[in-house]
Design an enzyme around this catalytic site. Structure first.
Site, PDB file in Angstrom:
ATOM      1  CB  SER A  96      -0.918   0.009   1.225  1.00  0.00           C
ATOM      2  OG  SER A  96      -0.152  -0.153   2.403  1.00  0.00           O
ATOM      3  CG  ASP A 123      -5.169   4.665   6.884  1.00  0.00           C
ATOM      4  OD1 ASP A 123      -4.024   4.381   7.280  1.00  0.00           O
ATOM      5  OD2 ASP A 123      -5.655   4.187   5.833  1.00  0.00           O
ATOM      6  CG  HIS A 172      -2.000   3.122   4.805  1.00  0.00           C
ATOM      7  ND1 HIS A 172      -3.233   2.590   5.056  1.00  0.00           N
ATOM      8  CD2 HIS A 172      -1.236   2.120   4.309  1.00  0.00           C
ATOM      9  CE1 HIS A 172      -3.234   1.301   4.718  1.00  0.00           C
ATOM     10  NE2 HIS A 172      -2.034   0.998   4.260  1.00  0.00           N
TER      11      HIS A 172
END
Ligand code: NAG
Ligand code: NAG
Ligand code: NAG
Ligand code: NAG
Length: 353
Positions: free
Chosen positions: A36, A318, A321
């Site tokens: 990610s 978040d 991340h």
């Protein structure tokens, strides 16, 4: 005679100019692999809802406020690196392609993925390499073997992975003794080495590999301690792995003709930011910007979650991340930084070599 000579001279000059221009304007290709931290939307194409972030408020600071599938409020490290090397657009997500003629590179990264096949609810690194192999096959059919090899040898191969593999194996860190942790690390490192070797065999000659950072300082993990501290045991595992990756790159380069690399020591890049955040423009390093509950880390960044207004001041977007601001900083150091952070050379030096 004189006229002929000056014609030849002019022709020679313009040929030289053409070559110089071609070299300087050479639009590079960038191939991106990993999780990610560098996914630009591959997960949007996976079945089900797992590992997807293509909804608001994700992407709120991306041009047009668009939720693209990036795990961030805006751009990520892959985007910033593409900008640094002068690409007009970040290499597109492989799963979004309708044609395989992508001359400026492709992004294979998938949120949630890792080195181990067990991370295959998303596109595991092995699968990403399979996809890359398909692309090179069709490129060879179009351009021929020699031209394809030359093209790939001048391209950058960016790999950012590993963090998700820790959770696969180390969910119950307390139950493992030192010997077992070393064995797991050894296995993980060996798998990763085979994968990087595969990229080399498929034509990669300029590798950029990001080490893992302080994964134990993500809001998700801080939330599990009474005072919101980092989980140091997990950071220690990450540091072990990261050090092992640097050693494997050194080994790989010494046995692989023509291979150069940049190892980005993300752990060292983040250390001063975590200990002295205000110096780097951050006022909040513990709480997520988007989420809910304690440290905004009790839920993920869901469509109905709340999010902060000071996104430049937050380290985390978040609960797992980084914000665009943090990713910009990492890309900056990776591209221009000194040997304390990037070894044996920074990405700019690798790219221009
Ligand atoms: C992972 O899967 C690939 C096939 O995609 C296989 O070749 C490889 O042996 C597997 N690795 C492990 C460690 O099981
Ligand atoms: C994921 O990998 C496991 C082995 O690690 C395998 O049993 C399973 O079929 C794979 N799932 C998918 C969707 O490829
Ligand atoms: C670590 O745990 C394994 C499995 O329980 C055990 O066989 C081994 O002796 C332990 N090693 C040490 C150094 O405690
Ligand atoms: C968002 O809505 C879902 C169900 O609609 C609920 O389960 C969840 O707790 C809500 N999350 C927040 C952060 O309000």
């Amino acid at each position: 005679m004189g006229r002929m000579r000056s014609f030849l001279l002019a022709a020679a000059l313009s040929a030289t100019l053409f070559l110089l221009t071609a070299a300087n304007d050479r639009t590079p290709a960038v191939y991106v692999f990993g999780d990610s931290s560098v996914d630009v939307g591959n997960n949007n194409y996976l079945p089900g809802n797992l590992g997807k972030v293509n909804f608001r408020p994700n992407g709120i600071d991306y041009p047009g406020g668009k939720p693209t599938g990036r795990f961030s409020n805006g751009y990520n490290v892959a985007d910033f690196l593409a900008m640094k090397v002068g690409l007009k657009k970040s290499p597109p997500a492989y799963l979004s392609l309708t044609s395989d003629a992508q001359m400026h590179g492709v992004n294979f990264a998938s949120g949630g993925s890792g080195i181990l096949n067990a991370t295959n609810f998303s596109v595991s690194l092995n699968k990403q390499i399979d996809y890359f192999e398909r692309i090179t096959h069709s490129q060879k059919t179009r351009l021929g073997d020699a031209a394809t090899s030359l093209f790939l040898s001048q391209s950058l191969f960016v790999v950012s992975t590993g963090s998700n593999d820790f959770s696969v194996f180390l969910g119950n860190l307390q139950l493992l003794n030192g010997t077992q942790i070393h064995e797991i690390m050894g296995f993980l490192t060996q798998q990763f080495k085979n994968q990087l070797k595969m990229l080399y065999e498929l034509g990669a000659r300029k590798l950029v590999v990001f080490g893992t950072s302080q994964v134990g300082c993500a809001p998700l993990l801080r939330r599990t301690t009474p005072s919101g501290d980092c989980i140091e045991e997990l950071n220690e595992v990450s540091r072990l792995f990261s050090n092992a990756v640097e050693v494997l790159l050194h080994d790989l380069a010494s046995t692989s003709k023509g291979l150069s690399y940049t190892f980005v020591d993300s752990y060292r890049v983040m250390a001063p930011v975590l200990s002295n955040p205000s110096k780097y423009g951050f006022s909040e390093i513990k709480s997520a910007c988007c989420g809910s509950g304690t440290l905004n880390a009790e839920s993920a960044c869901t469509p109905n979650a709340t999010y902060c207004s000071s996104r430049l001041g937050h380290l985390f977007w978040d609960r797992t991340h980084l914000t665009e601001a943090a990713q910009r900083l990492i890309a900056e150091v990776a591209y221009h930084g000194g040997r304390e952070f990037v070894r044996p050379m920074n990405i700019q030096q690798l790219y221009e070599s």
